[in-house]
Design a protein around this motif. Structure first.
Motif, PDB file in Angstrom:
ATOM      1  N   VAL A 141      49.967  77.844 -20.886  1.00  0.00           N
ATOM      2  CA  VAL A 141      50.320  79.236 -21.136  1.00  0.00           C
ATOM      3  C   VAL A 141      51.567  79.235 -22.007  1.00  0.00           C
ATOM      4  O   VAL A 141      52.676  78.956 -21.535  1.00  0.00           O
ATOM      5  N   ALA A 142      51.361  79.496 -23.296  1.00  0.00           N
ATOM      6  CA  ALA A 142      52.477  79.411 -24.246  1.00  0.00           C
ATOM      7  C   ALA A 142      52.102  80.120 -25.530  1.00  0.00           C
ATOM      8  O   ALA A 142      50.925  80.417 -25.793  1.00  0.00           O
ATOM      9  N   ASP A 143      53.115  80.385 -26.344  1.00  0.00           N
ATOM     10  CA  ASP A 143      52.898  80.972 -27.670  1.00  0.00           C
ATOM     11  C   ASP A 143      52.321  79.889 -28.578  1.00  0.00           C
ATOM     12  O   ASP A 143      52.969  78.859 -28.811  1.00  0.00           O
ATOM     13  N   LEU A 144      51.122  80.117 -29.063  1.00  0.00           N
ATOM     14  CA  LEU A 144      50.460  79.097 -29.881  1.00  0.00           C
ATOM     15  C   LEU A 144      51.238  78.780 -31.156  1.00  0.00           C
ATOM     16  O   LEU A 144      51.135  77.682 -31.700  1.00  0.00           O
ATOM     17  N   ASN A 145      52.011  79.759 -31.665  1.00  0.00           N
ATOM     18  CA  ASN A 145      52.774  79.537 -32.889  1.00  0.00           C
ATOM     19  C   ASN A 145      53.848  78.472 -32.715  1.00  0.00           C
ATOM     20  O   ASN A 145      54.273  77.848 -33.683  1.00  0.00           O
ATOM     21  N   THR A 146      54.247  78.266 -31.459  1.00  0.00           N
ATOM     22  CA  THR A 146      55.245  77.237 -31.161  1.00  0.00           C
ATOM     23  C   THR A 146      54.600  75.990 -30.571  1.00  0.00           C
ATOM     24  O   THR A 146      54.886  74.866 -30.998  1.00  0.00           O
ATOM     25  N   ALA A 147      53.715  76.187 -29.617  1.00  0.00           N
ATOM     26  CA  ALA A 147      53.150  75.066 -28.865  1.00  0.00           C
ATOM     27  C   ALA A 147      52.265  74.159 -29.716  1.00  0.00           C
ATOM     28  O   ALA A 147      52.352  72.929 -29.621  1.00  0.00           O
ATOM     29  N   VAL A 148      51.404  74.733 -30.550  1.00  0.00           N
ATOM     30  CA  VAL A 148      50.458  73.910 -31.308  1.00  0.00           C
ATOM     31  C   VAL A 148      51.154  73.049 -32.350  1.00  0.00           C
ATOM     32  O   VAL A 148      50.866  71.847 -32.453  1.00  0.00           O
ATOM     33  N   PRO A 149      52.086  73.601 -33.160  1.00  0.00           N
ATOM     34  CA  PRO A 149      52.810  72.722 -34.094  1.00  0.00           C
ATOM     35  C   PRO A 149      53.577  71.606 -33.385  1.00  0.00           C
ATOM     36  O   PRO A 149      53.638  70.470 -33.889  1.00  0.00           O
ATOM     37  N   GLU A 150      54.136  71.910 -32.202  1.00  0.00           N
ATOM     38  CA  GLU A 150      54.838  70.865 -31.450  1.00  0.00           C
ATOM     39  C   GLU A 150      53.871  69.777 -31.006  1.00  0.00           C
ATOM     40  O   GLU A 150      54.185  68.575 -31.086  1.00  0.00           O
ATOM     41  N   LEU A 151      52.685  70.189 -30.540  1.00  0.00           N
ATOM     42  CA  LEU A 151      51.662  69.222 -30.131  1.00  0.00           C
ATOM     43  C   LEU A 151      51.228  68.376 -31.330  1.00  0.00           C
ATOM     44  O   LEU A 151      51.086  67.153 -31.210  1.00  0.00           O
ATOM     45  N   THR A 152      51.039  69.008 -32.465  1.00  0.00           N
ATOM     46  CA  THR A 152      50.628  68.302 -33.676  1.00  0.00           C
ATOM     47  C   THR A 152      51.664  67.259 -34.070  1.00  0.00           C
ATOM     48  O   THR A 152      51.337  66.110 -34.431  1.00  0.00           O
ATOM     49  N   ASN A 153      52.947  67.637 -33.993  1.00  0.00           N
ATOM     50  CA  ASN A 153      54.027  66.708 -34.345  1.00  0.00           C
ATOM     51  C   ASN A 153      54.097  65.519 -33.379  1.00  0.00           C
ATOM     52  O   ASN A 153      54.371  64.390 -33.783  1.00  0.00           O
ATOM     53  N   LEU A 154      53.823  65.789 -32.102  1.00  0.00           N
ATOM     54  CA  LEU A 154      53.871  64.719 -31.110  1.00  0.00           C
ATOM     55  C   LEU A 154      52.766  63.691 -31.317  1.00  0.00           C
ATOM     56  O   LEU A 154      52.892  62.540 -30.909  1.00  0.00           O
ATOM     57  N   LEU A 155      51.675  64.120 -31.964  1.00  0.00           N
ATOM     58  CA  LEU A 155      50.569  63.191 -32.219  1.00  0.00           C
ATOM     59  C   LEU A 155      50.885  62.195 -33.328  1.00  0.00           C
ATOM     60  O   LEU A 155      50.125  61.265 -33.576  1.00  0.00           O
ATOM     61  N   GLY A 156      52.010  62.395 -34.006  1.00  0.00           N
ATOM     62  CA  GLY A 156      52.497  61.412 -34.984  1.00  0.00           C
ATOM     63  C   GLY A 156      51.869  61.493 -36.344  1.00  0.00           C
ATOM     64  O   GLY A 156      50.871  62.086 -36.599  1.00  0.00           O
TER      65      GLY A 156
END
Length: 311
Positions: free
Chosen positions: A296-311
């Motif tokens: 449960v989060a704002d996709l505008n923040t959560a998804v880019p963070e997830l993408t960055n964590l994937l390297g």
């Protein structure tokens, strides 16, 4: 009697959906033949002969079958139908196009979107957008079946050694003609065959946001791109991205839903996925009812963070 599977192919190569249909056919009869009808289909027929569990491949090769229109293709199926107790095809656009004609010509009821073979004459299929499962018993001499591919694990594409029998073209009165085909070409996996899918919904707000948020995550995961009907209707993406009851039925190893609320018709198209990840700011969104992992989060923040964590 044996079962006949109508091969899904593009004249050059066999589609993976054929393997799921063969799996269903083997539950109907221990003897399964595959019909490869098209033009210049030697490679596709050879691939069909290698499928585990296939007894025989019937190849009908003619220029009139190059576009696999329902009328000439149905005529080929009907010319050999009398020797089979079951006729099956994947519940794809092609299968849904030709088999109703075959069933009508045979004067039998078609069994659509079958997800389970209980016995050779009894089958399960979803109704009410998958909220209920109907068990249907057929007394028809020939069972004409479209197979929901997500309901059956595919058989092995190699290991078989079926004979290839070349058959002659059956006459058909064709009242339709092929005009043209517009294909969307992509380096990504085909949506219905992809092991990972990242889908976006109306919560993204625009097509630009879809490209900005969903596409980079799909790139990192090597995933196919999907969308909800709401996103397609809003013009964010083309309609061949649509996942759901009125779109494409998928069951990947991983399904990531971004900004998708989870309408019934969308859930019907993806709830068989092995692992479902949902990202939505609304904690009451229906998508969380089928998700294995929910954020449960704002996709505008959560998804880019997830993408960055994937390297």
């Amino acid at each position: 009697m044996a079962a006949l599977v109508i091969a899904e192919h593009d004249n050059q190569s066999l589609k993976a959906a054929t393997l799921n249909a063969v799996a269903a056919a083997l539950l109907c009869s221990p003897e399964v033949d595959v019909l490869v009808a098209g033009n210049q289909t030697d490679v596709a027929a050879a691939a069909a002969a290698k499928i585990t569990g296939v007894r025989k491949v019937i190849q009908i090769d003619a220029p009139a079958l190059v576009d696999q229109l329902a009328e000439p293709l149905a005529a080929q199926i009907l010319s050999i139908a009398s020797t089979y107790s079951h006729i099956l095809a994947p519940a794809t656009a092609n299968g849904k196009n030709v088999l109703p004609r075959v069933a009508a010509k045979l004067d039998v009821a078609q069994l659509s979107d079958v997800t389970k073979v209980v016995s050779p004459d009894t089958f399960e299929r979803p109704i009410y957008a998958g909220n209920a499962i109907a068990t249907v018993q057929s007394a028809d001499p020939v069972k004409v079946i479209t197979v929901r591919t997500t309901g059956f694990d595919p058989v092995a594409a190699s290991g078989g050694s079926a004979a290839i029998e070349k058959a002659t073209l059956a006459d058909s009165k064709v009242q339709s003609s092929f005009v043209g085909r517009e294909l969307t070409k992509s380096d990504r996996p085909e949506l219905t065959a992809a092991k990972i899918i990242v889908s976006g919904g109306r919560g993204l707000g625009s097509g630009e946001k879809y490209q900005e948020i969903v596409v980079p995550l799909a790139d990192k995961l090597g995933a196919a791109l999907g969308a909800s009907r709401a996103a397609v209707d809003a013009g964010y993406v083309p309609n061949d991205y649509q996942v759901g009851q009125t779109g494409k039925i998928v069951a990947p190893q991983l399904y990531v839903a971004v900004g998708i609320s989870g309408a019934i018709q969308h859930l019907a198209g993806m709830k068989d996925s092995k692992v479902i990840v949902a990202i939505n700011k609304d904690p009451e969104a229906p998508i969380f009812s089928v998700a294995d992992y929910g954020l449960v989060a704002d996709l505008n923040t959560a998804v880019p963070e997830l993408t960055n964590l994937l390297g």
